[in-house]
Design an enzyme around this catalytic site. Structure first.
Site, mmCIF file in Angstrom:
data_model
loop_
_atom_site.group_PDB
_atom_site.id
_atom_site.type_symbol
_atom_site.label_atom_id
_atom_site.label_comp_id
_atom_site.label_asym_id
_atom_site.label_seq_id
_atom_site.Cartn_x
_atom_site.Cartn_y
_atom_site.Cartn_z
ATOM 1 N N SER A 216 0.810 -1.216 0.000
ATOM 2 C CA SER A 216 0.000 0.000 0.000
ATOM 3 C C SER A 216 0.845 1.268 0.000
ATOM 4 O O SER A 216 0.583 2.207 -0.753
ATOM 5 C CB SER A 216 -0.932 -0.005 1.215
ATOM 6 O OG SER A 216 -1.826 -1.091 1.152
ATOM 7 N N GLU B 111 9.097 -5.700 -7.062
ATOM 8 C CA GLU B 111 8.281 -6.534 -6.174
ATOM 9 C C GLU B 111 8.524 -7.996 -6.515
ATOM 10 O O GLU B 111 8.297 -8.426 -7.649
ATOM 11 C CB GLU B 111 6.801 -6.193 -6.335
ATOM 12 C CG GLU B 111 5.853 -7.125 -5.616
ATOM 13 C CD GLU B 111 6.136 -7.234 -4.123
ATOM 14 O OE1 GLU B 111 6.412 -8.358 -3.667
ATOM 15 O OE2 GLU B 111 6.097 -6.193 -3.433
ATOM 16 N N CYS C 290 -1.914 -5.940 2.804
ATOM 17 C CA CYS C 290 -3.324 -5.558 2.937
ATOM 18 C C CYS C 290 -4.192 -6.220 1.876
ATOM 19 O O CYS C 290 -5.220 -6.808 2.178
ATOM 20 C CB CYS C 290 -3.465 -4.036 2.864
ATOM 21 S SG CYS C 290 -5.176 -3.479 3.022
ATOM 22 N N CYS D 71 -5.831 -7.150 5.390
ATOM 23 C CA CYS D 71 -7.101 -6.543 5.757
ATOM 24 C C CYS D 71 -8.219 -6.775 4.746
ATOM 25 O O CYS D 71 -9.380 -6.946 5.147
ATOM 26 C CB CYS D 71 -6.922 -5.046 6.018
ATOM 27 S SG CYS D 71 -5.861 -4.192 4.852
ATOM 28 N N LYS E 16 -9.313 -10.574 4.898
ATOM 29 C CA LYS E 16 -9.821 -10.794 6.258
ATOM 30 C C LYS E 16 -11.191 -10.145 6.431
ATOM 31 O O LYS E 16 -12.097 -10.750 7.006
ATOM 32 C CB LYS E 16 -8.850 -10.219 7.276
ATOM 33 C CG LYS E 16 -9.299 -10.343 8.721
ATOM 34 C CD LYS E 16 -8.413 -9.503 9.629
ATOM 35 C CE LYS E 16 -8.572 -8.017 9.312
ATOM 36 N NZ LYS E 16 -7.669 -7.166 10.090
ATOM 37 N N GLY F 238 -3.040 -11.649 21.694
ATOM 38 C CA GLY F 238 -4.057 -10.841 22.350
ATOM 39 C C GLY F 238 -4.337 -9.553 21.625
ATOM 40 O O GLY F 238 -5.018 -8.674 22.156
ATOM 41 N N TYR G 151 -5.316 -7.364 17.758
ATOM 42 C CA TYR G 151 -6.510 -7.304 16.910
ATOM 43 C C TYR G 151 -6.606 -8.476 15.955
ATOM 44 O O TYR G 151 -7.703 -8.991 15.690
ATOM 45 C CB TYR G 151 -6.571 -5.963 16.173
ATOM 46 C CG TYR G 151 -5.578 -5.782 15.055
ATOM 47 C CD1 TYR G 151 -5.919 -6.066 13.743
ATOM 48 C CD2 TYR G 151 -4.293 -5.295 15.299
ATOM 49 C CE1 TYR G 151 -5.019 -5.898 12.712
ATOM 50 C CE2 TYR G 151 -3.388 -5.110 14.279
ATOM 51 C CZ TYR G 151 -3.742 -5.416 12.985
ATOM 52 O OH TYR G 151 -2.835 -5.245 11.970
ATOM 53 N N GLU H 8 -9.812 -10.943 15.942
ATOM 54 C CA GLU H 8 -10.630 -10.978 14.726
ATOM 55 C C GLU H 8 -10.805 -12.406 14.227
ATOM 56 O O GLU H 8 -11.922 -12.834 13.903
ATOM 57 C CB GLU H 8 -9.992 -10.091 13.659
ATOM 58 C CG GLU H 8 -10.148 -8.612 13.961
ATOM 59 C CD GLU H 8 -9.359 -7.717 13.032
ATOM 60 O OE1 GLU H 8 -9.666 -6.524 12.967
ATOM 61 O OE2 GLU H 8 -8.407 -8.210 12.367
ATOM 62 N N HIS I 296 -32.619 9.572 13.817
ATOM 63 C CA HIS I 296 -33.367 8.520 14.509
ATOM 64 C C HIS I 296 -34.186 7.688 13.530
ATOM 65 O O HIS I 296 -34.729 8.230 12.564
ATOM 66 C CB HIS I 296 -34.306 9.181 15.536
ATOM 67 C CG HIS I 296 -35.097 8.218 16.338
ATOM 68 N ND1 HIS I 296 -34.544 7.461 17.350
ATOM 69 C CD2 HIS I 296 -36.406 7.875 16.271
ATOM 70 C CE1 HIS I 296 -35.485 6.699 17.870
ATOM 71 N NE2 HIS I 296 -36.627 6.925 17.242
ATOM 72 N N GLU J 181 -26.915 7.793 16.687
ATOM 73 C CA GLU J 181 -27.495 8.945 17.374
ATOM 74 C C GLU J 181 -27.073 9.010 18.840
ATOM 75 O O GLU J 181 -27.123 10.069 19.465
ATOM 76 C CB GLU J 181 -29.018 8.928 17.259
ATOM 77 C CG GLU J 181 -29.691 7.800 18.030
ATOM 78 C CD GLU J 181 -31.225 7.863 17.903
ATOM 79 O OE1 GLU J 181 -31.788 8.946 18.142
ATOM 80 O OE2 GLU J 181 -31.820 6.815 17.562
#
Length: 446
Positions: free
Chosen positions: A13, A33, A41, A46, A49, A174, A176, A180, A435, A440
């Site tokens: 990225s 590359e 990513c 991400c 996932k 422990g 993210y 996930e 609402h 809200e």
């Protein structure tokens, strides 16, 4: 004279953004590359996932549908269908990223590149390429501990290619990523145990929200073992795994996923020979302008281990390109970065947590809304959401917004603008509520 004005090592990225923007400013750019365009990513992070997260949400949605009048007699999940569709989407995005670079006249070099000096790299083919500036954007990879039998475990890189779902999966970590995947596999019908070496999860998030996630996860049937570590992993003849533990009982599983951190990709890059300084954690050391200890070599993204988030890498790549090829000095501000955990339910936050605010500001005001989403009420689901505003006690400026509940990350993005703009609680109060929505609650706290 050099072959290019800019040569980027790594097409993730940060590297892709820097290359594209620099080329748009008129620079002659190439990207080397060795694997696939898109980086962590897009290829193994991400994006796939989040697609699994979407797929996992249908498990509860199908259960809830009955209370909304829908008759869905068959609830059967086909892992290969989701897996293959996700991988196909990853392939499409990889092609899109490559096309974007090509359309901006960026040359893609599908080879590994190593530093050969302040203005040169050596390609895997043996060819030397020179550039006025070199940008390192090689990212990071999952950290796998050195324990006997670790070769039988998987990381977040391999999880998207599983041949079949494991009946029992143990997840180490422990943070993210661990939380996930715990939610994802649980929703897919696996028996999930999360093992954490300390008693603290998601340490950068507000503790009240983390406690709520732990409570909900346990009520759903996810098992937790704290202050525990792995001693060894043994693969049995039937393919199952015997896990010898320290701090908890030994376990048996069909798969073990390690999500205990990520380490920068600097091995074999030639940093030492080129004079690029490396930090204590293996990260490339850079200044506020992304410059390394070598004036012509720069670095952005996870390889610098500043903030390991895709949007941050993109911002750093943009800032580098604008500053050095667009004649617009730009630096990234790291003080107000929104982030999210796509758990079940998701949590998100921006700015100071209550704990940080009390330690930093002293005088703090906290407003909370603890409620059940309307959908959960009708579905008979007791899961409660929690929204939280943290204020500077002297000025009433909102210095933090934190929330856990359905669509929390989607709602937080707009709330992050308010924190960045240094709005006060009175500014929130002055907004008419939309609402009926969950969002809200942000303007109704009193």
């Amino acid at each position: 004279m050099t072959d290019f004005d800019l040569l980027v090592i790594g097409a993730g990225s940060g590297g892709v953004r820097a290359a594209r923007v620099a080329a748009a400013h008129g620079a002659k750019v190439a990207v080397a590359e060795e694997f696939r365009v898109g980086g962590t990513c897009v290829i193994r992070g991400c994006v796939p996932k989040k697609l699994l997260v979407y797929g996992a949400h249908f498990a509860e949605d199908i259960d809830d549908a009955a209370m909304f009048g829908w008759d869905l007699p068959s609830k059967r999940f086909d892992w290969p269908v989701l897996r293959d569709n996700v991988l196909a989407e990853v392939g499409r995005l990889e092609d899109a990223y490559a096309d974007m670079l090509t359309n901006h006249q960026v040359e893609i070099i599908p080879e590994r590149a190593t530093l050969a000096g302040p203005n040169a790299v050596t390609l895997a083919s043996g060819k030397t390429v020179t550039a006025g500036k070199i940008l390192i954007a090689t990212g990071a990879r999952p950290l796998m501990p050195e324990i006997p039998g670790i070769e039988h475990a998987i990381s977040s890189n391999e999880v998207f290619n599983l041949e079949k779902l494991p009946k029992r999966i143990v997840i180490a970590g422990g943070g993210y990523i661990a939380n996930e995947f715990a939610g994802i596999f649980h929703q897919f019908g696996c028996r999930v145990t999360l093992v954490n070496r300390t008693e603290t999860m998601l340490r950068s998030y507000d503790q009240q929200l983390v406690d709520r996630l732990l409570q909900i996860s346990m009520s759903k049937g996810i098992h937790f073992e704290f202050n525990s570590t792995f001693t060894s992993i043994e693969k049995r003849d039937d393919g199952s795994l015997k896990l010898t533990m320290d701090g908890c009982d030994d376990m048996e599983a069909n798969a073990v996923l390690f999500a205990v951190g990520r380490q920068p990709n600097v091995e074999g890059l030639g940093c030492e020979a080129a004079g690029v300084a490396i930090g204590d954690k293996g990260e490339i050391k850079v200044d506020a302008d992304n410059r390394t200890s070598v004036p012509s070599i720069f670095a952005v993204g996870d390889v610098t281990d500043r903030v390991q988030l895709t949007p941050v890498a993109i911002r750093e790549g943009q800032a580098f390109a604008d500053a050095f090829f667009g004649n617009t000095p730009t630096r990234v501000e790291y003080g107000c970065i929104p982030s999210a955990v796509f758990s079940h339910p998701p949590l998100a936050g921006v700015g100071m947590t209550e704990g940080v605010a009390r330690n930093t500001l002293g005088s703090v005001k906290v407003f909370t809304s603890d409620f059940r989403a309307m959908k959960n009420v009708l579905a008979g689901r007791n899961e409660r959401s929690l929204y939280k505003l943290v204020l500077d006690g002297e000025t009433d400026q909102v210095v933090g917004v934190h929330m856990i509940g359905p669509d929390a990350p989607e709602i937080l993005q707009a709330a992050a603008i308010a924190v960045k703009a240094k709005l006060k609680k009175s500014d929130f109060d002055a907004v008419v509520a939309l609402h009926p929505t969950m969002a809200e609650e942000l303007v109704l706290m009193r």
